[in-house]
Design an enzyme around this catalytic site. Structure first.
Site, mmCIF file in Angstrom:
data_model
loop_
_atom_site.group_PDB
_atom_site.id
_atom_site.type_symbol
_atom_site.label_atom_id
_atom_site.label_comp_id
_atom_site.label_asym_id
_atom_site.label_seq_id
_atom_site.Cartn_x
_atom_site.Cartn_y
_atom_site.Cartn_z
ATOM 1 C CD GLN A 116 -2.773 -1.013 2.381
ATOM 2 O OE1 GLN A 116 -2.619 -1.418 3.451
ATOM 3 N NE2 GLN A 116 -4.056 -0.299 1.996
ATOM 4 C CB CYS A 172 -9.263 -0.929 2.052
ATOM 5 S SG CYS A 172 -7.504 -1.223 1.486
ATOM 6 C CG HIS A 183 -7.920 -6.067 5.163
ATOM 7 N ND1 HIS A 183 -9.102 -5.518 4.774
ATOM 8 C CD2 HIS A 183 -7.139 -5.006 4.621
ATOM 9 C CE1 HIS A 183 -8.735 -4.413 3.902
ATOM 10 N NE2 HIS A 183 -7.683 -3.967 4.029
ATOM 11 C CD GLU A 184 -3.827 -4.360 6.805
ATOM 12 O OE1 GLU A 184 -3.357 -3.995 5.721
ATOM 13 O OE2 GLU A 184 -4.907 -3.795 7.016
ATOM 14 C CG HIS A 204 -3.302 -5.060 1.394
ATOM 15 N ND1 HIS A 204 -4.152 -4.473 0.326
ATOM 16 C CD2 HIS A 204 -4.463 -4.599 2.461
ATOM 17 C CE1 HIS A 204 -4.971 -3.703 0.711
ATOM 18 N NE2 HIS A 204 -5.099 -3.573 2.032
HETATM 19 NI NI NI Z 1 -6.371 -2.578 3.037
#
Ligand code: NI
Length: 158
Positions: A51, A90, A132-133, A136
């Protein structure tokens, strides 16, 4: 420390698989610090390295509980059970929230910034956030798996 630019959905880097960290050096520690600062600046509870444009298996999480900030290097879910459905958002997908099914409990293996390997049990929101991470790190966004969009009354760009 520095706040880094958060990549938004549509940026191809968010769809790539991040590489394992082999050596925990000053650069890795600096990235983790910057990730934490960027996460707090955006009022997030978790952020993954892609991210901020870095394809390394690094995650920071802080759900504002007694554990505080967790810096995860090469996080890996080694066991999971249970099932919960709850709302997610997010930092890379502004102004969109949706429900996602996640395990209620995970056993997480990770290396910390002192190069120590840890195995911890995480539950509920923290388990959700880490899942969730880790998604990613594998190029997966929650919008790939959400069940239902959830709209909130007040949306702000501030
Ligand atoms: Ni996210």
């Amino acid at each position: 420390m520095a706040i880094r630019n958060v990549r938004k959905m549509g940026d191809p880097i968010l769809r790539k698989r991040s590489r394992e960290v082999e050596k925990i050096d000053d650069r890795v520690l600096e990235i983790l610090n910057d990730m934490a600062e960027t996460m707090y600046d955006d009022n997030g509870i978790g952020i993954a390295a892609p991210q901020v444009g870095i394809l390394k298996r690094l995650v920071t999480v802080d759900i504002r509980d007694e554990d505080g900030l967790m810096k995860l290097i090469n996080p890996e879910i080694i066991e999971s059970d249970g099932e919960t459905i709850d709302v997610e958002g997010c930092l890379s997908v502004p102004n969109f929230n949706g429900t996602v099914k996640r395990p209620q409990h995970i056993k997480l293996k990770y290396t910390d910034e002192n190069s120590k390997e840890n195995i911890v049990d995480l539950y509920d929101l923290k388990a959700r956030c880490v899942c969730h991470e880790i998604d990613h790190l594998n190029g997966v966004l929650f919008v790939d798996k959400y069940i239902e969009e959830v709209k909130f009354e007040e949306e702000s760009d501030d």
